[in-house]
Design an enzyme around this catalytic site. Structure first.
Site, mmCIF file in Angstrom:
data_model
loop_
_atom_site.group_PDB
_atom_site.id
_atom_site.type_symbol
_atom_site.label_atom_id
_atom_site.label_comp_id
_atom_site.label_asym_id
_atom_site.label_seq_id
_atom_site.Cartn_x
_atom_site.Cartn_y
_atom_site.Cartn_z
ATOM 1 C CG ASP A 184 -2.013 -0.909 1.246
ATOM 2 O OD1 ASP A 184 -2.110 -1.711 0.307
ATOM 3 O OD2 ASP A 184 -2.823 -0.855 2.191
ATOM 4 C CG HIS A 222 2.205 -0.023 4.522
ATOM 5 N ND1 HIS A 222 1.916 -0.946 5.505
ATOM 6 C CD2 HIS A 222 1.065 0.692 4.315
ATOM 7 C CE1 HIS A 222 0.643 -0.788 5.873
ATOM 8 N NE2 HIS A 222 0.108 0.192 5.183
HETATM 9 ZN ZN ZN Z 1 -2.575 3.115 3.163
#
Ligand code: ZN
Length: 245
Positions: free
Chosen positions: A46, A189
């Site tokens: 992400d 992430h």
């Molecule tokens: Zn996010």
């Protein structure tokens, strides 16, 4: 169908952890001497795209010959970062929607929600020629209105608290290895500076390969498991989750 409604006050957003996701943690242990079964997992990332950590992540995936799924933020897409996103797509990764502004969308009205999705969809389509087919809500903050207004299936995942700098590479790797299970979607992430997750994958990917795991994109995971994404569900563990219920 299970409905999961999580309301998160804006003030509490930073406290939210991935434990809010639906799905179960993997329970299986696979000692090295056990017969290796074929399993599949998704590495999803992400908060990109960017020209630093996203690039390192792609280099790491390439080093190990695997693919992943990138949930991108529309406002991060520009001419330079789009080239990185295109590289991911060309490697066989898929590019998915993580909103335009990365706000707490549970407080938004229908029109605002649709604008968040449409902006990122159109930029991804513009740069790589394919629209996203899955959505991950920022902060895993969801509301019934979001499920009504957003046509894409919602994806959650199992994380390793990799947005906290003090969580070391070794701890990230250990958490991922402990939670590994057939059909798992790892939620990681690739925001700028998150090199510890890149390094963790250098440990995790070979270990999970030894345990019989193959890494696929989120789209491929649903195809392989023969699972149709459901409305009103935050998918984290595909296939096994359905079988367990
Ligand atoms: Zn996010």
């Amino acid at each position: 169908m299970r409905h999961l409604f999580i309301y998160i006050a804006t003030a509490a957003m930073s406290l939210l952890t991935m434990s809010a996701c639906s799905g179960k943690k993997g329970q299986q242990e696979n000692p090295a001497n056990e017969t290796v079964e074929k399993k599949i997992a998704v590495l999803s990332f992400d908060d990109g795209p960017n020209t630093t950590t996203t690039v390192q992540m792609l280099d790491m995936l390439q080093k190990h010959g695997v693919v992943g799924s990138f949930f991108v933020i529309g406002k991060n897409i520009n001419e330079e970062s789009a080239r990185v996103m295109k590289r991911a797509h060309d490697m066989g990764c898929d590019i998915q929607n993580h909103s335009r502004t990365h706000s707490n969308m549970a407080t938004m009205k229908a029109g605002e929600l649709q604008a968040e999705i449409a902006y990122t969809d159109s930029l991804v389509e513009h740069y790589i020629g394919v629209k996203p087919t899955f959505f991950r809500p920022p902060y895993i903050s969801v509301s019934p209105l979001m499920y009504e207004s957003i046509g894409l299936p919602f994806i959650c995942g199992v994380g390793c608290t990799d947005w906290e700098d003090e969580v070391t590479t070794a701890q990230r790797a250990e958490t991922m290895l402990k939670s590994a299970a057939d059909g798992i979607i790892f939620l990681l992430h690739d925001f700028e500076g998150n090199a510890q997750t890149v390094a963790a994958l250098d440990i995790v990917i070979p270990r999970l390969k030894e345990q019989g795991y193959e890494f696929v994109t989120v789209s491929e995971l649903f195809r392989r498991k023969g699972v149709t994404p459901q409305r009103g569900v935050l998918h984290s563990l595909v296939g096994a989750e359905q079988a367990a219920e």
